[in-house]
Design a protein around this motif. Structure first.
Motif, PDB file in Angstrom:
ATOM      1  N   LEU A 145       0.835  -1.197   0.000  1.00  0.00           N
ATOM      2  CA  LEU A 145       0.000   0.000   0.000  1.00  0.00           C
ATOM      3  C   LEU A 145       0.870   1.247   0.000  1.00  0.00           C
ATOM      4  N   LYS A 146       1.946   1.217   0.782  1.00  0.00           N
ATOM      5  CA  LYS A 146       2.849   2.362   0.876  1.00  0.00           C
ATOM      6  C   LYS A 146       3.459   2.690  -0.494  1.00  0.00           C
ATOM      7  N   ASP A 147       3.907   1.646  -1.204  1.00  0.00           N
ATOM      8  CA  ASP A 147       4.483   1.840  -2.541  1.00  0.00           C
ATOM      9  C   ASP A 147       3.425   2.347  -3.514  1.00  0.00           C
ATOM     10  N   GLN A 148       2.229   1.778  -3.433  1.00  0.00           N
ATOM     11  CA  GLN A 148       1.127   2.179  -4.310  1.00  0.00           C
ATOM     12  C   GLN A 148       0.799   3.658  -4.113  1.00  0.00           C
ATOM     13  N   ILE A 149       0.772   4.088  -2.865  1.00  0.00           N
ATOM     14  CA  ILE A 149       0.461   5.486  -2.566  1.00  0.00           C
ATOM     15  C   ILE A 149       1.562   6.398  -3.103  1.00  0.00           C
ATOM     16  N   GLY A 150       2.815   5.976  -2.954  1.00  0.00           N
ATOM     17  CA  GLY A 150       3.917   6.761  -3.503  1.00  0.00           C
ATOM     18  C   GLY A 150       3.792   6.941  -5.008  1.00  0.00           C
ATOM     19  N   GLU A 151       3.451   5.858  -5.706  1.00  0.00           N
ATOM     20  CA  GLU A 151       3.270   5.918  -7.161  1.00  0.00           C
ATOM     21  C   GLU A 151       2.078   6.816  -7.521  1.00  0.00           C
ATOM     22  N   ASP A 152       1.007   6.717  -6.730  1.00  0.00           N
ATOM     23  CA  ASP A 152      -0.185   7.520  -7.008  1.00  0.00           C
ATOM     24  C   ASP A 152       0.066   9.006  -6.772  1.00  0.00           C
ATOM     25  N   ILE A 153       0.917   9.336  -5.804  1.00  0.00           N
ATOM     26  CA  ILE A 153       1.274  10.741  -5.568  1.00  0.00           C
ATOM     27  C   ILE A 153       2.012  11.285  -6.788  1.00  0.00           C
ATOM     28  N   LYS A 154       2.963  10.511  -7.303  1.00  0.00           N
ATOM     29  CA  LYS A 154       3.706  10.937  -8.501  1.00  0.00           C
ATOM     30  C   LYS A 154       2.767  11.140  -9.683  1.00  0.00           C
ATOM     31  N   ALA A 155       1.857  10.174  -9.875  1.00  0.00           N
ATOM     32  CA  ALA A 155       0.918  10.262 -11.000  1.00  0.00           C
ATOM     33  C   ALA A 155      -0.001  11.470 -10.852  1.00  0.00           C
ATOM     34  N   ALA A 156      -0.461  11.747  -9.643  1.00  0.00           N
ATOM     35  CA  ALA A 156      -1.344  12.899  -9.409  1.00  0.00           C
ATOM     36  C   ALA A 156      -0.604  14.209  -9.640  1.00  0.00           C
ATOM     37  N   MET A 157       0.675  14.239  -9.270  1.00  0.00           N
ATOM     38  CA  MET A 157       1.467  15.450  -9.501  1.00  0.00           C
ATOM     39  C   MET A 157       1.649  15.684 -11.004  1.00  0.00           C
ATOM     40  N   LYS A 158       1.930  14.619 -11.737  1.00  0.00           N
ATOM     41  CA  LYS A 158       2.123  14.740 -13.186  1.00  0.00           C
ATOM     42  C   LYS A 158       0.842  15.182 -13.886  1.00  0.00           C
ATOM     43  N   SER A 159      -0.289  14.652 -13.443  1.00  0.00           N
ATOM     44  CA  SER A 159      -1.561  14.988 -14.086  1.00  0.00           C
ATOM     45  C   SER A 159      -2.190  16.263 -13.521  1.00  0.00           C
ATOM     46  N   LYS A 160      -1.542  16.840 -12.503  1.00  0.00           N
ATOM     47  CA  LYS A 160      -2.023  18.080 -11.852  1.00  0.00           C
ATOM     48  C   LYS A 160      -3.444  17.918 -11.297  1.00  0.00           C
ATOM     49  N   ASP A 161      -3.729  16.714 -10.765  1.00  0.00           N
ATOM     50  CA  ASP A 161      -5.020  16.415 -10.152  1.00  0.00           C
ATOM     51  C   ASP A 161      -4.927  16.798  -8.675  1.00  0.00           C
ATOM     52  N   LYS A 162      -5.367  18.010  -8.373  1.00  0.00           N
ATOM     53  CA  LYS A 162      -5.177  18.585  -7.040  1.00  0.00           C
ATOM     54  C   LYS A 162      -5.891  17.792  -5.940  1.00  0.00           C
ATOM     55  N   ILE A 163      -7.146  17.423  -6.169  1.00  0.00           N
ATOM     56  CA  ILE A 163      -7.914  16.712  -5.142  1.00  0.00           C
ATOM     57  C   ILE A 163      -7.303  15.339  -4.871  1.00  0.00           C
ATOM     58  N   ARG A 164      -6.947  14.614  -5.938  1.00  0.00           N
ATOM     59  CA  ARG A 164      -6.321  13.297  -5.766  1.00  0.00           C
ATOM     60  C   ARG A 164      -4.999  13.439  -5.019  1.00  0.00           C
ATOM     61  N   LEU A 165      -4.204  14.421  -5.388  1.00  0.00           N
ATOM     62  CA  LEU A 165      -2.910  14.624  -4.749  1.00  0.00           C
ATOM     63  C   LEU A 165      -3.074  14.899  -3.253  1.00  0.00           C
ATOM     64  N   GLU A 166      -3.983  15.817  -2.907  1.00  0.00           N
ATOM     65  CA  GLU A 166      -4.209  16.141  -1.494  1.00  0.00           C
ATOM     66  C   GLU A 166      -4.726  14.933  -0.717  1.00  0.00           C
ATOM     67  N   THR A 167      -5.631  14.194  -1.316  1.00  0.00           N
ATOM     68  CA  THR A 167      -6.216  13.038  -0.647  1.00  0.00           C
ATOM     69  C   THR A 167      -5.182  11.948  -0.421  1.00  0.00           C
ATOM     70  N   VAL A 168      -4.419  11.637  -1.450  1.00  0.00           N
ATOM     71  CA  VAL A 168      -3.416  10.575  -1.331  1.00  0.00           C
ATOM     72  C   VAL A 168      -2.324  10.992  -0.348  1.00  0.00           C
ATOM     73  N   ARG A 169      -1.964  12.268  -0.357  1.00  0.00           N
ATOM     74  CA  ARG A 169      -0.976  12.754   0.626  1.00  0.00           C
ATOM     75  C   ARG A 169      -1.504  12.631   2.048  1.00  0.00           C
ATOM     76  N   SER A 170      -2.793  12.908   2.239  1.00  0.00           N
ATOM     77  CA  SER A 170      -3.366  12.791   3.589  1.00  0.00           C
ATOM     78  C   SER A 170      -3.374  11.326   4.044  1.00  0.00           C
ATOM     79  N   ILE A 171      -3.621  10.406   3.108  1.00  0.00           N
ATOM     80  CA  ILE A 171      -3.564   8.981   3.441  1.00  0.00           C
ATOM     81  C   ILE A 171      -2.144   8.613   3.859  1.00  0.00           C
ATOM     82  N   LYS A 172      -1.171   9.066   3.088  1.00  0.00           N
ATOM     83  CA  LYS A 172       0.230   8.769   3.388  1.00  0.00           C
ATOM     84  C   LYS A 172       0.619   9.321   4.755  1.00  0.00           C
ATOM     85  N   LYS A 173       0.178  10.556   5.031  1.00  0.00           N
ATOM     86  CA  LYS A 173       0.491  11.197   6.308  1.00  0.00           C
ATOM     87  C   LYS A 173      -0.053  10.377   7.471  1.00  0.00           C
TER      88      LYS A 173
END
Length: 152
Positions: free
Chosen positions: A3-31
């Motif tokens: 899950l930790k690796d998956q979240i890391g990959e999803d953060i990168k993908a959200a940053m690349k796609s500039k998906d603000k809500i996904r990025l914030e949500t996935v970062r909050s999960i990681k936190k």
């Protein structure tokens, strides 16, 4: 992939796609996962178990559901919509949710095993039901079903 690796990959993908809500949500999960991991270290545990990761995700999903309900009662559909988007992202990491029929069948089985007949027996049913259904369905839904079955 953990899950930790998956979240890391999803953060990168959200940053690349500039998906603000996904990025914030996935970062909050990681936190929250990191905070939970730090909290279990004094007990000698290096990493979270899969069950502990699911607890964090279930807690986040429950918070979002409660927020959606409160925002809708306050007629704040804009905020409820944002929470619903975040909930959908969190649910991607949770196991497939069970249908009402599947949950009902499991509750019937637990009621039969416990010999529960009245609303006073709700405690005998809720403990095993939540243990068996944790992360697979909403706890509030389980409680409502158990209450309805024992009151009829």
């Amino acid at each position: 992939m953990s899950l930790k690796d998956q979240i890391g990959e999803d953060i990168k993908a959200a940053m690349k796609s500039k998906d603000k809500i996904r990025l914030e949500t996935v970062r909050s999960i990681k936190k929250l996962l990191l905070e939970k991991e730090v909290s279990v270290r004094p007990a000698g545990q290096e990493a979270l178990t899969e069950e502990q990761e699911m607890e964090v995700l279930v807690q986040l999903a429950k918070q979002r559901r409660d927020s959606i309900e409160q925002y809708r009662q306050a007629k704040r559909e804009d905020l409820a919509s944002q929470e619903a988007q975040e909930l959908a992202i969190i649910e991607e990491y949770l196991p497939q949710q069970m249908s009402d029929e599947e949950v009902s069948a499991i509750i019937d089985q637990i009621i039969a095993q416990a010999g529960a007949t009245t609303a006073k027996d709700m405690g005998k049913v809720m403990g095993p039901a939540m243990q068996q259904l944790k992360g697979k369905t909403d706890g509030k839904k389980v409680q409502e079903m158990v209450k309805a079955k024992l009151n009829s």
